[in-house]
Design a protein around this motif. Structure first.
Motif, PDB file in Angstrom:
ATOM      1  N   MET A   1    -115.389   2.383-165.575  1.00 56.74           N
ATOM      2  CA  MET A   1    -114.490   2.113-164.459  1.00 56.74           C
ATOM      3  C   MET A   1    -115.119   1.071-163.542  1.00 56.74           C
ATOM      4  N   ASN A   2    -114.408  -0.021-163.300  1.00 53.73           N
ATOM      5  CA  ASN A   2    -114.903  -1.047-162.401  1.00 53.73           C
ATOM      6  C   ASN A   2    -114.736  -0.602-160.960  1.00 53.73           C
ATOM      7  N   GLU A   3    -115.819  -0.722-160.195  1.00 54.88           N
ATOM      8  CA  GLU A   3    -115.792  -0.317-158.795  1.00 54.88           C
ATOM      9  C   GLU A   3    -115.583  -1.547-157.920  1.00 54.88           C
ATOM     10  N   PRO A   4    -114.596  -1.545-157.023  1.00 53.25           N
ATOM     11  CA  PRO A   4    -114.364  -2.699-156.167  1.00 53.25           C
ATOM     12  C   PRO A   4    -115.572  -3.002-155.289  1.00 53.25           C
ATOM     13  N   THR A   5    -115.898  -4.276-155.184  1.00 53.11           N
ATOM     14  CA  THR A   5    -116.972  -4.698-154.290  1.00 53.11           C
ATOM     15  C   THR A   5    -116.505  -4.558-152.852  1.00 53.11           C
ATOM     16  N   GLN A   6    -117.403  -4.091-151.984  1.00 54.98           N
ATOM     17  CA  GLN A   6    -117.077  -3.917-150.566  1.00 54.98           C
ATOM     18  C   GLN A   6    -118.065  -4.687-149.705  1.00 54.98           C
ATOM     19  N   GLN A   7    -117.673  -4.895-148.465  1.00 56.84           N
ATOM     20  CA  GLN A   7    -118.597  -5.424-147.473  1.00 56.84           C
ATOM     21  C   GLN A   7    -119.393  -4.254-146.892  1.00 56.84           C
ATOM     22  N   PRO A   8    -120.694  -4.460-146.634  1.00 54.56           N
ATOM     23  CA  PRO A   8    -121.479  -3.367-146.068  1.00 54.56           C
ATOM     24  C   PRO A   8    -121.005  -3.004-144.664  1.00 54.56           C
ATOM     25  N   PRO A   9    -121.090  -1.734-144.282  1.00 48.08           N
ATOM     26  CA  PRO A   9    -121.743  -0.636-144.983  1.00 48.08           C
ATOM     27  C   PRO A   9    -120.849   0.060-146.005  1.00 48.08           C
TER      28      PRO A   9
END
Length: 277
Positions: A1-9
């Motif tokens: 399952m591909n996990e969406p990239t997020q901005q930290p935190p």
């Protein structure tokens, strides 16, 4: 399952595979009945799991977190659903005044501090030393270790005999991951800070310990690591998977409880089988 990239935190809501904080599984048994706790970084990840477990064990909880977002509100609802008081204090713990405000709000709401969980952390991934700016190095230390010192200093006048300080270290304190150089360095500092502080506070009857998680699935991972590392995260442990936040929380419950009355200066590894020497 591909996990969406997020901005930290990062946020729990934006994760495709949601971490398990024990929302549906943790059952309390009164081990922290009547205690008053501060949990930094308590809106998501390990901090949320600790807040849920503490509340279900009978503690009122103040949650310190970086910014207003749904994660903190969701955690507060879970604490209150357990019949306990929850105080939310947003703000940047890199700021000394904010550290003092967290303790002030806890004392205002609860009258004292029985348990201080220093859990908030910042990390970023870098492939070379040259990529790491001075500003990022300083910010990582300010949040990960200097805030602990400031929070402890502010809380001590409001902590009595039998109180507990629990710091979140990491397997990186013993096995530093080179691409997490600033973060890993602070985690080594936390382990030493804990061991030294335990000796200083022993005569006051205040216990100090740390928990060293291995790879735990939290919003910090997809928001601070490249996708290829996220996809393989935790697979190199003997158990072959990342841990869930709910699997770390029981270590904090033990250290916060009176059952750990002779445990101080220690480090509890929760690493999926990777040894910490």
């Amino acid at each position: 399952m591909n996990e969406p990239t997020q901005q930290p935190p990062g946020s729990t809501e934006a994760m495709r595979r949601k971490p398990d904080h024990g929302e549906d599984s943790y059952r309390g048994s009164g081990r922290l009945e009547g205690k008053k706790a501060i949990v930094t970084g308590g809106d998501s990840g390990i901090g949320r799991a600790v807040a849920i477990a503490f509340a279900r064990e009978g503690a009122d909880v103040l949650i310190a977190y970086l910014s207003e977002q749904d994660d903190a509100q969701d955690t507060a609802k879970l604490v209150e659903r357990a019949g306990r008081q929850c105080v939310l204090v947003p703000g940047d713990l890199a700021d000394r005044d904010q550290c003092e405000e967290v303790v002030r709000r806890a004392v205002e709401a609860f009258g004292r501090v029985d348990v201080l969980v220093n859990n908030a952390a910042y990390q970023m991934t870098h492939e070379s030393v040259e990529e790491i700016s001075d500003e990022e190095w300083v910010r990582t230390f300010d949040i990960n270790i200097t805030a602990m010192f400031r929070l402890v200093k502010a809380a001590l006048p409001h902590m009595g005999r039998g109180a507990s300080i629990i710091n979140t270290s990491s397997i990186n304190s013993d096995m530093p991951r080179p691409t997490l150089l600033p973060y890993a360095t602070t985690k080594g500092a936390i382990a030493n800070f804990t061991a030294g502080l335990a000796q200083l506070l022993g005569e006051k009857g205040i216990r100090v310990n740390s928990v060293a998680p291995g790879p735990i699935w939290t919003p910090l991972i997809p928001s601070t690591m490249p996708p290829e590392q996220v996809a393989e995260f935790g697979k190199n442990t003997p158990l072959g998977r990342p841990g869930e936040p709910k699997e770390v929380a029981p270590a904090f419950v033990l250290l916060a409880s009176d059952e750990a009355s002779y445990m101080s200066g220690g480090l509890i590894p929760v690493t999926g089988g990777k040894p910490i020497l």
